[in-house]
Design a protein around this motif. Structure first.
Motif, PDB file in Angstrom:
ATOM      1  N   TYR A 377      -0.591  10.888 -31.233  1.00  0.00           N
ATOM      2  CA  TYR A 377      -1.146  11.574 -30.062  1.00  0.00           C
ATOM      3  C   TYR A 377      -1.242  10.626 -28.873  1.00  0.00           C
ATOM      4  O   TYR A 377      -1.402   9.419 -29.027  1.00  0.00           O
ATOM      5  CB  TYR A 377      -2.522  12.150 -30.388  1.00  0.00           C
ATOM      6  N   ALA A 378      -1.212  11.216 -27.673  1.00  0.00           N
ATOM      7  CA  ALA A 378      -1.178  10.412 -26.447  1.00  0.00           C
ATOM      8  C   ALA A 378      -2.540   9.885 -26.039  1.00  0.00           C
ATOM      9  O   ALA A 378      -2.630   9.027 -25.164  1.00  0.00           O
ATOM     10  CB  ALA A 378      -0.581  11.230 -25.306  1.00  0.00           C
ATOM     11  N   SER A 379      -3.622  10.371 -26.646  1.00  0.00           N
ATOM     12  CA  SER A 379      -4.953   9.896 -26.297  1.00  0.00           C
ATOM     13  C   SER A 379      -5.710   9.532 -27.568  1.00  0.00           C
ATOM     14  O   SER A 379      -5.457  10.109 -28.642  1.00  0.00           O
ATOM     15  CB  SER A 379      -5.724  10.959 -25.510  1.00  0.00           C
ATOM     16  N   PRO A 380      -6.647   8.583 -27.483  1.00  0.00           N
ATOM     17  CA  PRO A 380      -7.346   8.104 -28.679  1.00  0.00           C
ATOM     18  C   PRO A 380      -8.553   8.970 -29.014  1.00  0.00           C
ATOM     19  O   PRO A 380      -9.006   9.783 -28.200  1.00  0.00           O
ATOM     20  CB  PRO A 380      -7.802   6.712 -28.264  1.00  0.00           C
ATOM     21  N   THR A 381      -9.077   8.767 -30.213  1.00  0.00           N
ATOM     22  CA  THR A 381     -10.357   9.382 -30.555  1.00  0.00           C
ATOM     23  C   THR A 381     -11.479   8.556 -29.933  1.00  0.00           C
ATOM     24  O   THR A 381     -11.311   7.372 -29.611  1.00  0.00           O
ATOM     25  CB  THR A 381     -10.569   9.447 -32.067  1.00  0.00           C
ATOM     26  N   GLU A 413       1.104   3.875 -23.798  1.00  0.00           N
ATOM     27  CA  GLU A 413      -0.234   4.433 -23.638  1.00  0.00           C
ATOM     28  C   GLU A 413      -1.242   3.709 -24.529  1.00  0.00           C
ATOM     29  O   GLU A 413      -2.411   3.544 -24.136  1.00  0.00           O
ATOM     30  CB  GLU A 413      -0.220   5.927 -23.956  1.00  0.00           C
ATOM     31  N   ALA A 414      -0.800   3.289 -25.724  1.00  0.00           N
ATOM     32  CA  ALA A 414      -1.707   2.581 -26.634  1.00  0.00           C
ATOM     33  C   ALA A 414      -2.141   1.237 -26.047  1.00  0.00           C
ATOM     34  O   ALA A 414      -3.325   0.887 -26.059  1.00  0.00           O
ATOM     35  CB  ALA A 414      -1.038   2.381 -27.993  1.00  0.00           C
ATOM     36  N   VAL A 415      -1.177   0.463 -25.528  1.00  0.00           N
ATOM     37  CA  VAL A 415      -1.517  -0.826 -24.917  1.00  0.00           C
ATOM     38  C   VAL A 415      -2.394  -0.607 -23.688  1.00  0.00           C
ATOM     39  O   VAL A 415      -3.387  -1.316 -23.475  1.00  0.00           O
ATOM     40  CB  VAL A 415      -0.239  -1.601 -24.530  1.00  0.00           C
ATOM     41  N   ASP A 416      -2.042   0.378 -22.901  1.00  0.00           N
ATOM     42  CA  ASP A 416      -2.810   0.670 -21.697  1.00  0.00           C
ATOM     43  C   ASP A 416      -4.249   1.049 -22.039  1.00  0.00           C
ATOM     44  O   ASP A 416      -5.199   0.606 -21.379  1.00  0.00           O
ATOM     45  CB  ASP A 416      -2.128   1.815 -20.943  1.00  0.00           C
TER      46      ASP A 416
END
Length: 570
Positions: A377-381, A413-416
């Motif tokens: 997914y593009a956004s984290p929990t 997106e994860a690094v960001d």
């Protein structure tokens, strides 16, 4: 020319070392360039020391253009001159913790790694559990090209596979449900039956006992051992799932009786030596002798790479301090650790490792499952965001991404996300009136430590805070001063200058430190002038910025001189 008094300069350093606020006269400093020095000179042989306090007015503009004629020139680092690149990105984010990214098929190209670096990656992780030496060589070559041609200072961490126990190859995935009987065997046969798979480790049948719990991939599915019959381990499924080929197996509360460094590990370590990697993460360390053996092996071959034991086995937990004392840092590998000890104990062990390493002034990487959902997914929990935040607030020097950047759908997106979470932590801790800021920053040395360098580092951090310095600038040959200042946790960036490219890469794991290449002149003042000009020309600092300078460079007489200076960019 208006200058502050020598007495004030001396009391500023001494007062900082004792925890008192430094004497600061910013207005006077901005009218002239004053240098305050605390000098500790040690002569070899007699080991006699003396403390000297002096103040010299210095006009940076008046330095002769030819003062550094014949001196070794500062190596250009073009990417650091751009607001979008490496150092500038992290400093613009006000982020002092570092980010380790695992490279995989999604991110092994030079363009992909440049994207990760621009969004926050500081250290490239090679996971030797996957890929061939040829594949990893291509990754290393791309990193070197980025460092050479684009001015990055990316370091490389080689993560050994270690003595892993894995299941065998399956013709097709097997669906297991609670109550199913499943057999694990060390038999080498082509046809094993549908509810049976081979195990890669022959002594597996001797390591497990009836009543043990087997965990697949850290607990995705689990089995209770009900019998051990010759080469077969009979189990009953507790938590079902889908079994695929070559899954990682753990026995809860136990470690496999395998050597810490396998034959494959030695081949990978030799590969790392040929490529001058910067860090070795040693998997499944159980005893300090495992770390000491690898460290001695590397030093005998002229390699100064840092050895970081991965704390992921049950046997390592009771020996944490002994292991960390002989290591150069550590990685908290929470995935396998949570499979070998109770999951509720993992955050407690993590905090303990960070606490010990901060006492020892050694770096800690917190790894595994930090943004696991962002593989898909593009956004984290919200829980993942909190996990990163807590690790940084505990004092971790770096946080790590694994599958998120190796094969995930959203590596950028994860690094960001990780960078932005870290930025939020430091922004909060730096805010005026925050009660936590006192314990987060400017950490004083242990009482009666008897370490002059620790006192000097603490003094520099307190001076930087009280003068609202733009940065602490360090000149170091071995990196010791940079690590000392990093351990104090100053609020401003730490800019380290050294004559060694290898050292500069190793410093990328140290909290808050950015490193630059420079040749040291016999006259330290020439070196300082060249460094100041480079910082100004590359927009690292601006006119009017206050800098606190720390060094242990040799003076013209060959004496080791520890200094703290305050300068203003003119």
């Amino acid at each position: 020319m208006e200058c502050v008094s020598a007495r004030c300069a001396f009391s500023a350093v001494r007062g900082a070392a004792s925890g008192r606020r430094a004497c600061a006269r910013g207005a006077a400093l901005r009218k002239c360039v004053a240098r305050r020095e605390f000098v500790s000179t040690t002569r070899s042989g007699s080991q006699r020391a003396k403390n000297v306090t002096r103040m010299v007015a210095v006009d940076e503009k008046s330095a002769k253009a030819g003062s550094d004629a014949g001196a070794q020139q500062l190596q250009p680092q073009p990417k650091q001159e751009l607001a979008a690149g490496g150092v500038q990105t992290r400093r613009a984010q006000k982020r002092q913790s570092k980010i380790v990214c695992t490279i995989g098929p999604k991110t092994c190209s030079k363009e992909a790694m440049m994207m990760l670096a621009d969004h926050g990656m500081n250290i490239v992780r090679l996971n030797m559990s996957h890929g061939t030496h040829e594949w990893h060589q291509a990754v290393i070559d791309n990193v070197r090209l980025l460092n050479r041609d684009h001015g990055y200072n990316l370091a490389i961490l080689l993560d050994t596979k270690g003595p892993e126990v894995r299941s065998g190859d399956l013709k097709e995935p097997i669906v297991v449900e609670r109550g199913d009987v499943f057999t694990w065997t060390v038999r080498k046969e082509h046809e094993l039956g549908r509810m049976c798979t081979e195990v890669s480790y022959d002594d597996f049948v001797h390591d497990v006992q009836v009543g043990d719990t087997l965990l697949v991939d850290g607990g995705i599915s689990s089995f209770l051992v009900t019998a051990v019959r010759g080469p077969d381990v009979i189990s009953e499924c507790i938590d079902g799932g889908v079994l695929t080929s070559r899954r990682h197996l753990n026995v809860r509360g136990k470690s496999a009786s395998l050597p810490a460094i396998t034959d494959k590990d030695w081949e990978d370590i030799a590969f790392g030596l040929r490529n001058d990697v910067d860090f070795y993460a040693l998997s499944f360390v159980k005893h300090e002798d495992d770390v000491r053996f690898l460290r001695d092996y590397l030093r005998e071959r002229g390699c100064e790479a840092l050895v970081l034991p991965k704390i992921e086995s049950a046997e390592a937990v009771p020996r944490l301090r002994q292991i960390l004392e002989v290591a150069d840092g550590a990685m908290v590998a929470r995935g396998d650790l949570g499979a070998e000890i109770a999951v509720e104990e993992v955050p407690l062990v993590q905090e303990q490792i960070i606490e010990i390493n901060r006492e020892l002034k050694k770096p800690t990487i917190v790894a595994t499952h930090m943004l696991e959902s962002m593989i898909t997914y593009a956004s984290p929990t919200r829980a993942e965001v909190t996990d990163i935040s807590e690790a940084i607030k505990q004092g971790a020097d770096a946080t790590m991404l694994s599958g998120e950047t190796a094969g995930g759908a959203y590596p950028r997106e994860a690094v960001d996300t990780m960078a932005r979470v870290a930025q939020a932590v430091f922004a909060l801790q730096s805010a005026p009136g925050q009660p936590a800021a006192g314990s987060f920053y400017e950490v004083p040395p242990a009482p009666n430590a008897g370490d002059a360098r620790a006192d000097v580092a603490y003094s520099a951090a307190v001076l930087a805070r009280d003068l609202n310095a733009a940065a602490i600038v360090i000149f170091t040959r071995a990196g010791n001063y940079a690590r000392e200042v990093s351990a104090v946790r100053p609020r401003c960036p730490v800019l380290a200058f050294s004559p060694s490219k290898d050292l500069n890469r190793r410093l990328m794991l140290s909290w808050g430190v950015d490193a630059f290449l420079i040749g040291f002149d016999e006259d330290p003042e020439l070196t300082v002038h060249r460094a100041m000009r480079q910082l100004r020309s590359s927009n690292q600092v601006a006119k009017g910025d206050v800098l606190v300078i720390v060094s242990d460079m040799l003076n013209g007489a060959g004496d080791s001189v520890n200094t703290v200076q305050v300068r203003v960019i003119r």
